[in-house]
Design a protein around this motif. Structure first.
Motif, PDB file in Angstrom:
ATOM      1  N   UNK A 683      99.575 -32.843 -35.730  1.00  0.00           N
ATOM      2  CA  UNK A 683     100.569 -31.331 -35.721  1.00  0.00           C
ATOM      3  C   UNK A 683     100.366 -31.049 -34.467  1.00  0.00           C
ATOM      4  N   UNK A 684      98.927 -30.881 -33.628  1.00  0.00           N
ATOM      5  CA  UNK A 684      98.849 -30.213 -32.376  1.00  0.00           C
ATOM      6  C   UNK A 684      99.607 -30.923 -31.147  1.00  0.00           C
ATOM      7  N   UNK A 685      99.615 -32.192 -31.360  1.00  0.00           N
ATOM      8  CA  UNK A 685     100.242 -32.845 -30.384  1.00  0.00           C
ATOM      9  C   UNK A 685     101.852 -32.849 -30.384  1.00  0.00           C
ATOM     10  N   UNK A 686     102.408 -32.569 -31.513  1.00  0.00           N
ATOM     11  CA  UNK A 686     103.852 -32.170 -31.691  1.00  0.00           C
ATOM     12  C   UNK A 686     103.941 -30.653 -31.080  1.00  0.00           C
ATOM     13  N   UNK A 687     103.075 -29.813 -31.349  1.00  0.00           N
ATOM     14  CA  UNK A 687     103.204 -28.528 -30.887  1.00  0.00           C
ATOM     15  C   UNK A 687     103.079 -28.349 -29.309  1.00  0.00           C
ATOM     16  N   UNK A 688     102.065 -29.098 -28.908  1.00  0.00           N
ATOM     17  CA  UNK A 688     101.905 -29.223 -27.366  1.00  0.00           C
ATOM     18  C   UNK A 688     103.163 -29.634 -26.505  1.00  0.00           C
ATOM     19  N   UNK A 700     100.598 -24.162 -24.380  1.00  0.00           N
ATOM     20  CA  UNK A 700     100.262 -25.653 -24.261  1.00  0.00           C
ATOM     21  C   UNK A 700      98.928 -25.714 -23.949  1.00  0.00           C
ATOM     22  N   UNK A 701      98.600 -24.923 -23.148  1.00  0.00           N
ATOM     23  CA  UNK A 701      96.848 -25.043 -22.768  1.00  0.00           C
ATOM     24  C   UNK A 701      96.002 -24.753 -24.186  1.00  0.00           C
ATOM     25  N   UNK A 702      96.516 -23.591 -24.890  1.00  0.00           N
ATOM     26  CA  UNK A 702      95.922 -23.369 -26.233  1.00  0.00           C
ATOM     27  C   UNK A 702      95.775 -24.322 -26.929  1.00  0.00           C
ATOM     28  N   UNK A 703      96.878 -25.121 -27.009  1.00  0.00           N
ATOM     29  CA  UNK A 703      96.905 -26.088 -28.112  1.00  0.00           C
ATOM     30  C   UNK A 703      95.949 -27.473 -27.296  1.00  0.00           C
ATOM     31  N   UNK A 704      95.850 -27.598 -26.114  1.00  0.00           N
ATOM     32  CA  UNK A 704      95.154 -28.502 -25.693  1.00  0.00           C
ATOM     33  C   UNK A 704      93.549 -28.033 -25.850  1.00  0.00           C
ATOM     34  N   UNK A 705      93.365 -26.979 -26.012  1.00  0.00           N
ATOM     35  CA  UNK A 705      91.734 -26.636 -26.098  1.00  0.00           C
ATOM     36  C   UNK A 705      91.461 -26.711 -27.536  1.00  0.00           C
ATOM     37  N   UNK A 706      92.497 -26.641 -28.403  1.00  0.00           N
ATOM     38  CA  UNK A 706      92.203 -26.943 -30.058  1.00  0.00           C
ATOM     39  C   UNK A 706      92.104 -28.311 -30.167  1.00  0.00           C
ATOM     40  N   UNK A 707      92.924 -29.342 -29.344  1.00  0.00           N
ATOM     41  CA  UNK A 707      92.827 -30.669 -29.553  1.00  0.00           C
ATOM     42  C   UNK A 707      91.420 -31.149 -29.046  1.00  0.00           C
ATOM     43  N   UNK A 708      90.867 -30.615 -27.916  1.00  0.00           N
ATOM     44  CA  UNK A 708      89.670 -30.933 -27.566  1.00  0.00           C
ATOM     45  C   UNK A 708      88.296 -30.692 -28.567  1.00  0.00           C
ATOM     46  N   UNK A 709      88.754 -29.467 -29.368  1.00  0.00           N
ATOM     47  CA  UNK A 709      87.519 -29.212 -30.226  1.00  0.00           C
ATOM     48  C   UNK A 709      87.750 -30.009 -31.555  1.00  0.00           C
ATOM     49  N   UNK A 717      90.960 -36.141 -23.984  1.00  0.00           N
ATOM     50  CA  UNK A 717      91.422 -34.794 -24.460  1.00  0.00           C
ATOM     51  C   UNK A 717      90.327 -34.076 -24.205  1.00  0.00           C
ATOM     52  N   UNK A 718      88.993 -34.262 -24.340  1.00  0.00           N
ATOM     53  CA  UNK A 718      87.920 -33.127 -23.928  1.00  0.00           C
ATOM     54  C   UNK A 718      88.260 -32.638 -22.551  1.00  0.00           C
ATOM     55  N   UNK A 719      88.287 -33.513 -21.493  1.00  0.00           N
ATOM     56  CA  UNK A 719      88.601 -33.057 -20.190  1.00  0.00           C
ATOM     57  C   UNK A 719      89.681 -32.396 -20.011  1.00  0.00           C
TER      58      UNK A 719
END
Length: 996
Positions: A683-688, A700-709, A717-719
């Motif tokens: 879901x987050x990858x589609x949102x990104x 998009x950066x907000x979603x990347x933070x969520x993906x890393x968590x 993904x963590x980087x």
């Protein structure tokens, strides 16, 4: 080569281009050499300078600055160089509207965005004139109406500066031409050639001097209103026209004829009126009034008609004036002007289409849509189709859309298109296609808007271009195409500024602000939202809700919860009162998210319920937003099944109405409510992907933070999450879904006020010389002591310079603010108001953007005391021990006698002492008498008259069998009480309690 008149900032630009290299440094690959005031050299000296520059070796770059073009021979030498000669002029050096606003706000405390734009209009961004305007606004409190007079009337600072620094420095031919064209607008080479017989320099000389004036920045281009022409900088024109110079009427008649022959009817009418030819001026206004208004001349047309003798004002001319007042945003004046025309139509029961649609639009501006429809329904329909008949039908369709009668609106819009085809008029075509676009969707809507824009451009109708562009920008925003939306919205703002109705400018500014918000340009977005509010207020429109909603969203994203809540609450209230669902629903959804983050689920639930109720009566896109609101509330209250259901419904509704932005937000909710990491990641990858495609990098950066968590996130993904967090922090975003993006110890700025005052930036303590003055440090301390609340500028000046006159200290305060900003952000990576916000209400320090030890202490103490009340003794004891360790001394220990420090100092001290009392009690209950005694001794050192603490210490020592220490503690207790004439304790305290 920098060529521009005095005050354009040439010297500043030269200094920035030429770096100072220490003598002991290695020679840089490029050596910069700057020569200022080249125009003061004689012609031969300029040639020698040019030859010297031409003879310099490779690796040397020369910058020359002059108030006027160099002599032809010197230019010829420079033109023969093997490297290109880059020329920069007034257009490169002038300030943009946003730069004017920042200058007025940061250096003069003028935060009114619309007043800043007026300053830009009057000065054309000429830096020295902007500073003069700032001084006039600051010292004389000049408002919108009298700003030009405060700058240009004889004896004012602006008039004196222009006289001494600009006019006095002009060569004779240029000065003569400037006098000849001072009352003309616009000007061009052919106009100057037409006027040449009345000047002593002839056609070729006049054209050459016109180019000279344009090169130095006294004349500027006006590409939107009058393409291909020039105009005097308005403030300069006002100064020249304020001097008693006799103008030959014949010259004005010649200029008027040229204007009329070259497609400038409003300039022709104005010039004829100035020459005393009232009847020809009235005839032009009557025959070309619609064209003048469409080109953005509403304010000037209204003023010009009012100056004509009553005997030349026909009913048609009165209608033109009434419509001009409406388009200028003067609702009250327009109502007064329309009143006799409407009364006559009522009396004769004859409603010409030209009157009906114009009067109806006045009702539309005031939100009286039924009244507007009633007037449109009365319009005479027996005449063949013409521009006014088409406008009646187009206006009816628009009003019916607003009233929700879309079926009827579609029929009327089709009639408007058919009538436009019969009329064959571009303005009619533009009106009809714009009305049809309000009913159409998707590709058909875009086609109607494109055709409306093309027709408006052919007709030279700048006002309707602004309307169409505002609608196109809105469609692009709904389609989540933010870079394109910003470009179109910026065009809409420029077109509306030319002379469109204030309502169109309000809409265009809001659209631009919304696009800027999505793109992460929060400072610029704030400026646009603030200006939209100010334009609405000044015009008497009820259109402040969009701007308030925009401000609320910016503040919510930046973690300014209180400011966001105030703005969103007010936006919802105003939108509720005027049934603006397009603002009401998003404002309530934003308020729901804000209240959820603030830990107020009940209030959040109430906002979500209202959002759903409003969404049921609006467009399909609102329904998906309402589901989002309910989903976040359910998640916050632990109702996971309900949250999952809302997420599914939000995703489905967003896909159905093709709202990409709402779909991305729904996917974020879907990821938050699932326990399966793989589902959340999908879901987050589609949102990104949606946000990236839309150009919304912060989202998009907000979603990347969520993906890393997410559990199981891989290395990339963590980087990516770390890099995204870094970018968000640089924008000022403090958290994602309530979790801080950066730990306190890694915060860019840390401030310590407990004990010795210290500021740490980038891990390094700021040395004293970096502050430049003691007052700069004191200013920051005062703002911190107010804990984020604005401090009026006058109060700050009084605190910093109590013995000086306020008029002498206002500029000093601006200098200190700049110094503090440089200390906190030495590399200037963040907006000017990132840490310090300055506006007419005062100055405040955003304590949420730094790690502030006293705020951490107050927050941690409150948390520890709450845990103690709730029975979590061990965790409470641990936190309160950390609080005691963190208290290194009283707040602002280095300012013991300053009253501004007392409030925060006493609050922090009281909270710390309360924490010590609770900690001592927790230690007693835990069977740790040594720690309890140590804590009580520390407490009594700070407050030797705390009787309960004395009693507790004696009891702890006695219970531990430390009778000698208990006796000495008792003696100190008794001595303390005697010193303040309080009751002395009895020796019974030293005896164990008897139980029987």
């Amino acid at each position: 080569m920098l060529v521009a008149a005095a005050g354009y900032g040439k010297t500043t630009a030269l200094e920035s281009a030429c770096a100072v290299v220490p003598a002991f440094a290695e020679r840089p690959p490029t050596l910069d050499v700057g020569v200022d005031d080249v125009c003061r050299l004689s012609g031969p000296d300029q040639v020698r300078l040019a030859r010297w520059a031409a003879g310099l070796p490779d690796g040397v770059r020369v910058s020359l600055a002059a108030r006027r073009p160099l002599h032809a021979e010197a230019l010829a030498v420079l033109a023969g160089l093997p490297v290109p000669l880059a020329t920069r002029g007034p257009a490169d050096l002038a300030l943009s509207p946003d730069q004017v606003l920042r200058t007025l706000r940061d250096e003069h405390g003028v935060g009114d965005a619309d007043l800043a734009y007026l300053t830009y209009q009057l000065t054309a961004g000429w830096p020295a004139l902007v500073q003069l305007a700032g001084t006039a606004l600051d010292r004389q409190a000049a408002g919108r109406r009298d700003l030009l007079a405060a700058l240009s009337e004889p004896g004012t600072a602006g008039a004196c500066w222009i006289r001494d620094q600009v006019v006095a420095d002009l060569p004779g031919p240029a000065a003569r031409l400037l006098e000849a064209i001072a009352d003309l607008d616009p000007v061009s080479e052919s106009l100057c050639a037409a006027l040449a017989p009345s000047t002593e320099d002839g056609p070729e000389g006049s054209v050459a001097e016109l180019r000279w004036l344009a090169t130095t920045g006294l004349l500027v281009a006006d590409p939107i209103r009058r393409p291909g022409t020039l105009r005097l900088v308005p403030m300069l024109r006002a100064v020249l026209n304020s001097r008693a110079v006799r103008v030959a009427p014949q010259r004005r008649i010649v200029a008027a004829r040229w204007y009329q022959d070259n497609g400038h009817p409003l300039a022709a009418a104005r010039t004829l009126a100035a020459a005393g030819a009232a009847e020809p001026a009235a005839a032009l206004l009557e025959s070309h009034g619609d064209e003048m208004l469409a080109a953005g001349g509403a304010v000037e047309v209204a003023r010009l008609v009012a100056t004509l003798p009553a005997g030349v004002r026909s009913p048609r001319l009165c209608l033109v004036r009434a419509d001009a007042l409406r388009m200028a945003g003067d609702v009250a004046g327009a109502a007064t002007a329309f009143a006799p025309l409407v009364a006559e139509a009522e009396h004769t029961r004859c409603w010409p289409a030209a009157l009906a649609w114009r009067a109806a639009m006045l009702h539309y501006m005031r939100g009286d849509y039924r009244g507007a429809l009633d007037l449109l329904d009365r319009a005479d329909r027996g005449h063949p189709a013409d521009r006014d008949a088409v406008q009646v039908l187009a206006s009816r369709a628009t009003v019916l859309v607003v009233l929700g009668e879309t079926e009827r609106a579609g029929v009327v819009a089709a009639e408007a298109l058919a009538a436009a085809a019969d009329a064959g008029d571009d303005q009619g075509w533009a009106a009809a296609h714009l009305a049809a676009a309000h009913i159409a969707v998707g590709v058909r809507r875009d086609e109607h808007l494109a055709r409306a824009l093309t027709a408006a451009e052919r007709a030279g109708d700048v006002v309707r271009q602004a309307r169409v562009l505002a609608n196109q920008a809105d469609c692009l925003l709904r389609d989540a195409r933010y870079p394109q939306a910003l470009r179109v919205a910026a065009r809409a703002v420029r077109a509306a500024e030319v002379g469109g109705p204030p309502g169109v400018l309000v809409t265009a500014l809001h659209n631009a602000g919304e696009a800027l918000t999505r793109l992460g340009r929060y400072d610029e977005a704030t400026l646009h939202f603030e200006r939209s509010i100010q334009v609405s207020h000044r015009a008497g429109l009820s259109r402040t809700a969009p701007g308030l909603y925009g401000l609320g969203e910016v503040n919510r994203l930046l973690g300014r919860r209180q400011q966001a809540r105030i703005a969103l609450d007010e936006a919802a209230e105003l939108a509720r009162a005027h049934a603006e669902l397009q603002i009401l629903v998003p404002a309530l959804v934003g308020l729901t998210r804000l209240l959820v983050d603030a830990g107020e689920p009940e209030a959040a639930a109430a906002a979500a319920v209202e959002a759903a109720r409003a969404a049921d009566t609006g467009a399909p896109g609102f329904v998906s937003q309402a589901y989002l609101a309910h989903g976040w509330v359910a998640l916050a209250t632990g109702d996971t099944p309900r949250a999952q259901e809302c997420a599914e419904q939000a995703v489905a509704a967003a896909r159905a109405c093709r709202r990409a932005d709402v779909l991305a937000e729904a996917l974020e909710l879907a990821a938050a409510v699932t326990a399966e990491a793989s589902i959340a990641r999908a879901a987050l990858s589609e949102a990104e992907a949606i946000w990236c495609r839309a150009g919304a990098e912060p989202a998009a950066d907000r979603v990347r933070v969520l993906l890393g968590r997410l559990p199981g996130a891989d290395g990339p993904q963590r980087w990516g999450a770390r890099e995204a967090a870094r970018r968000l922090v640089a924008l000022g975003v403090p958290a994602v879904d309530g979790a801080p993006l950066m730990p306190v110890e890694a915060a860019p700025v840390r401030v310590r006020v407990l004990g010795r005052f210290e500021v740490v930036v980038g891990g390094q303590a700021v040395p004293l010389p970096a502050w430049r003055s003691r007052q700069a440090r004191t200013l920051l301390k005062i703002l911190i002591a107010r804990r984020g609340r604005p401090v009026p500028r006058g109060e700050l000046c009084e605190l910093l310079w109590p013995d000086d006159e306020p008029s002498r200290t206002a500029h000093r305060l601006s200098v200190l603010l700049s110094a503090v900003r440089n200390v906190l952000d030495p590399s200037r990576q963040r907006p000017a108001d990132h840490y310090l916000r300055a506006d007419p209400a005062g100055v405040c320090f955003d304590i949420g953007r730094v790690a502030l030890d006293v705020e951490d202490l107050l927050r941690d103490a409150a948390h520890g005391l709450r845990l103690a009340r709730e029975g979590h003794a061990e965790r409470a004891r641990e936190i309160l021990t950390e609080v005691d360790t963190a208290y290194r001394g009283d707040a602002f220990d280095d300012e013991p006698y300053e009253s501004w420090a007392d409030g925060l100092r006493e609050e922090a001290r009281a909270v710390w002492l309360r924490a010590l009392r609770e900690l001592a009690e927790l230690c007693r209950r835990a069977g740790d008498p040594d720690q309890a005694a140590t804590t009580l001794v520390r407490l009594l050192v700070a407050d030797p008259y705390d009787e309960p603490a004395h009693r507790a210490l004696v009891e702890v020592l006695r219970a531990a069998g430390r009778h000698g220490e208990a006796q000495r503690a008792f003696g100190r207790w008794a001595g303390a009480m005697r010193s303040i004439d309080a009751p002395v304790p009895t020796l019974a305290v030293l005896r164990p309690a008897q139980h029987g």
